[in-house]
Design a protein around this motif. Sequence first.
Motif, PDB file in Angstrom:
ATOM      1  N   UNK A   1      94.769  38.478  35.167  1.00  0.00           N
ATOM      2  CA  UNK A   1      94.967  38.012  33.786  1.00  0.00           C
ATOM      3  C   UNK A   1      94.204  38.913  32.823  1.00  0.00           C
ATOM      4  N   UNK A   2      92.963  39.254  33.160  1.00  0.00           N
ATOM      5  CA  UNK A   2      92.154  40.090  32.275  1.00  0.00           C
ATOM      6  C   UNK A   2      92.714  41.508  32.152  1.00  0.00           C
ATOM      7  N   UNK A   3      93.432  41.967  33.168  1.00  0.00           N
ATOM      8  CA  UNK A   3      94.022  43.305  33.119  1.00  0.00           C
ATOM      9  C   UNK A   3      95.337  43.328  32.343  1.00  0.00           C
ATOM     10  N   UNK A   4      95.933  42.192  32.127  1.00  0.00           N
ATOM     11  CA  UNK A   4      97.210  42.095  31.412  1.00  0.00           C
ATOM     12  C   UNK A   4      96.958  42.279  29.915  1.00  0.00           C
ATOM     13  N   UNK A   5      97.794  43.032  29.245  1.00  0.00           N
ATOM     14  CA  UNK A   5      97.570  43.325  27.827  1.00  0.00           C
ATOM     15  C   UNK A   5      97.487  42.059  26.984  1.00  0.00           C
ATOM     16  N   UNK A   6      98.288  41.066  27.305  1.00  0.00           N
ATOM     17  CA  UNK A   6      98.262  39.825  26.541  1.00  0.00           C
ATOM     18  C   UNK A   6      97.161  38.887  27.058  1.00  0.00           C
ATOM     19  N   UNK A   7      96.883  38.970  28.354  1.00  0.00           N
ATOM     20  CA  UNK A   7      95.850  38.124  28.956  1.00  0.00           C
ATOM     21  C   UNK A   7      94.474  38.350  28.367  1.00  0.00           C
ATOM     22  N   UNK A   8      94.225  39.575  27.923  1.00  0.00           N
ATOM     23  CA  UNK A   8      92.924  39.880  27.318  1.00  0.00           C
ATOM     24  C   UNK A   8      92.710  39.115  26.013  1.00  0.00           C
ATOM     25  N   UNK A   9      93.780  38.626  25.435  1.00  0.00           N
ATOM     26  CA  UNK A   9      93.685  37.886  24.167  1.00  0.00           C
ATOM     27  C   UNK A   9      93.576  36.370  24.384  1.00  0.00           C
ATOM     28  N   UNK A  10      93.758  35.931  25.622  1.00  0.00           N
ATOM     29  CA  UNK A  10      93.745  34.498  25.903  1.00  0.00           C
ATOM     30  C   UNK A  10      92.336  33.988  26.147  1.00  0.00           C
ATOM     31  N   UNK A  11      92.147  32.731  25.844  1.00  0.00           N
ATOM     32  CA  UNK A  11      90.912  32.045  26.210  1.00  0.00           C
ATOM     33  C   UNK A  11      91.084  31.579  27.651  1.00  0.00           C
TER      34      UNK A  11
END
Length: 192
Positions: free
Chosen positions: A161-171
């Motif tokens: 999730x942290x490596x995903x471009x959108x995942x970095x924006x999620x809480x």
Amino acid sequence: MRKRRTAADVGMECSRAAAERDLARMLQLAYSGELAASYAYRGHWKSVADANERSRIQSIEDEELHHRRLVGGMLRTLNVRISQVREFRATVTGRVLGCLCHVTGRLLPLYGAGKLESHNIREYEAAARFARDCGRHEWTDCLLTMAEVEWEHEKYFRGCVEAHWLGRRLSLWRRPPMKESIRESFGRDVNA
């Protein structure tokens, strides 16, 4: 001459019985939960294009099925019946989630899996404490090992999730403590 039972003896028996009931309830939930997870992961790995990711999720599915076999053995030893209603719900839930993996994109299944695995760590830790408290000491290591495996699963999905471009924006869900703390906290409980 028979030893007279004290109030402390009765209290100890009651707390052991309560711990065994709690353990049985926790194991029933885990047993069906592992079924749901295995179906969801089967759909998940079949939806993934990357060979390494596919292989890792497939091995996570295998580990969940292994946990199910272990938990099933514990339930049989306790003479606890498997809830057919829970099994049906787990099958439906897992298969629906597995199918959704094919249409929701990559991030949502990774996020959901990571959050679920985070919860499973705490469940197996609690089950180990209940096992200890009801005198099933032979199960504590196995349950703690399952908690550690779930910790590894959470770590993998969090990383994805942290490596995903959108995942970095999620809480993200709350990060579990270090893996070593699983056994350390259990050891502190025993010595307390």
